[in-house]
Design an enzyme around this catalytic site. Structure first.
Site, PDB file in Angstrom:
ATOM      1  N   SER A   1      89.639   2.151  -6.458  1.00  0.00           N
ATOM      2  CA  SER A   1      90.569   2.152  -5.332  1.00  0.00           C
ATOM      3  C   SER A   1      91.991   2.087  -5.868  1.00  0.00           C
ATOM      4  O   SER A   1      92.222   1.704  -7.025  1.00  0.00           O
ATOM      5  CB  SER A   1      90.303   0.939  -4.429  1.00  0.00           C
ATOM      6  OG  SER A   1      91.330   0.752  -3.472  1.00  0.00           O
TER       7      SER A   1
ATOM      8  N   TYR B   1      88.932  -8.178  -2.313  1.00  0.00           N
ATOM      9  CA  TYR B   1      88.667  -6.772  -2.642  1.00  0.00           C
ATOM     10  C   TYR B   1      89.445  -6.360  -3.887  1.00  0.00           C
ATOM     11  O   TYR B   1      88.897  -5.698  -4.789  1.00  0.00           O
ATOM     12  CB  TYR B   1      89.046  -5.900  -1.451  1.00  0.00           C
ATOM     13  CG  TYR B   1      88.714  -4.436  -1.602  1.00  0.00           C
ATOM     14  CD1 TYR B   1      87.398  -3.991  -1.546  1.00  0.00           C
ATOM     15  CD2 TYR B   1      89.722  -3.485  -1.780  1.00  0.00           C
ATOM     16  CE1 TYR B   1      87.092  -2.639  -1.668  1.00  0.00           C
ATOM     17  CE2 TYR B   1      89.430  -2.135  -1.899  1.00  0.00           C
ATOM     18  CZ  TYR B   1      88.117  -1.718  -1.845  1.00  0.00           C
ATOM     19  OH  TYR B   1      87.818  -0.387  -1.974  1.00  0.00           O
TER      20      TYR B   1
END
Length: 291
Positions: free
Chosen positions: A149, A162
């Site tokens: 990501s 995250y």
């Protein structure tokens, strides 16, 4: 729960090796788009998902589907055994896509929230990869593609769990790439920015499960966050791309003779990768606080 579908002769690479791939997290979004797109290119795709109803739905789409829960070692081992049995003990590639995003300020994250985040986003991915590496080492070829990501190299407020899991995934992946040099196995990172998916729905559930907004100093920000995460009518983030944008990069990572180490996707990922190299740390913090 599983399905075995008749198929034509699978596409092969430049060394005449059958192109087979196992993909995690195929119930929606990136995983599903990549599974369908690769199958249409002639790849033999093993599309996995955690929930039985998702496995059934993937089979109805014409994919070879199987259950795989990244939080369950037995499920991981069974999935690996099933795939290798169907392929005669070989596998060209693994796309580690399965993940979710736990929202919440770092000081509000209970230990259980971090444990759950890492079980799916890192520990399960690591265990699955290690289960398949002996096969790839023995056949002296393979591709391991990790779906990271933009938050694998930069941080945003209220995304600490995250961010931590993706930073860890990138570090583990970079180390694995160094250790696999000369084995014939390539290791690649995909780094998407905002992509259309069900990640908001999953994040909303995780937020409600673990975060107590009423007793937090971040209560005001949580009200805005919850509206954006949990409202199905909320507009997407700027620069959001469809999951097919990830499919194109996965194809490049799989079918290039010499794949890149990283494939950034979306304008924010390209922009912040440059800014992080150029800006002083405090200037970068100032900018990120305003994102």
């Amino acid at each position: 729960m599983t399905s075995v579908l008749p198929r034509s002769r699978p596409i092969t690479d430049w060394n005449n090796r059958p192109r087979t791939i196992l993909i995690t997290g195929c119930s929606s979004g990136i995983g599903r788009a990549v599974a369908i797109g690769l199958q249409q290119r002639g790849w033999r795709v093993f599309a996995s998902a955690r929930r039985p109803e998702s496995v059934t739905e993937l089979a109805q789409l014409g994919l070879e589907s199987l259950p795989l829960d990244l939080t369950d070692s037995q499920s991981i081992h069974q999935a690996v055994a099933t795939v290798l049995e169907r392929t005669g003990g070989q596998l060209y590639a693994l796309f580690n896509n399965g993940a979710y995003a736990q929202p919440g300020a770092v000081e509000d994250l209970p230990r259980a929230a971090l444990q759950a985040q890492f079980e799916t986003n890192l520990f399960g991915t690591h265990e699955l990869t290690c289960q398949l590496l002996p096969t790839m080492r023995a056949q002296q070829y393979g591709r391991i593609i990790q779906n990271s990501s933009i938050l694998g190299f930069m941080a945003l407020k209220y995304r600490g769990a995250y961010v931590a899991s993706k930073f860890a995934l990138e570090g583990l992946t970079d180390t694995l790439r160094l250790e696999l040099r000369g084995s014939g196995v390539d290791v690649v990172l995909i780094e998407p920015g905002p992509i259309t998916s069900n990640i908001r729905d999953n994040s909303c559930r995780a937020f409600r499960r673990f975060i107590d907004p009423l007793h937090s100093p971040h209560r005001g920000d949580y009200e805005t966050m919850a509206t954006r995460l949990c409202d199905p009518q909320a507009p997407p983030h700027p620069f959001t791309l469809p999951p097919e944008a990830v499919l194109q990069r996965v194809i490049q990572a799989l079918e290039s003779h010499r794949p890149r180490i990283r494939y950034p996707i979306t304008m924010p990922t390209h922009l912040f990768a440059v800014l992080k190299r150029l800006l002083p740390h405090r200037a970068c913090d100032w900018l990120l606080r305003r994102v």
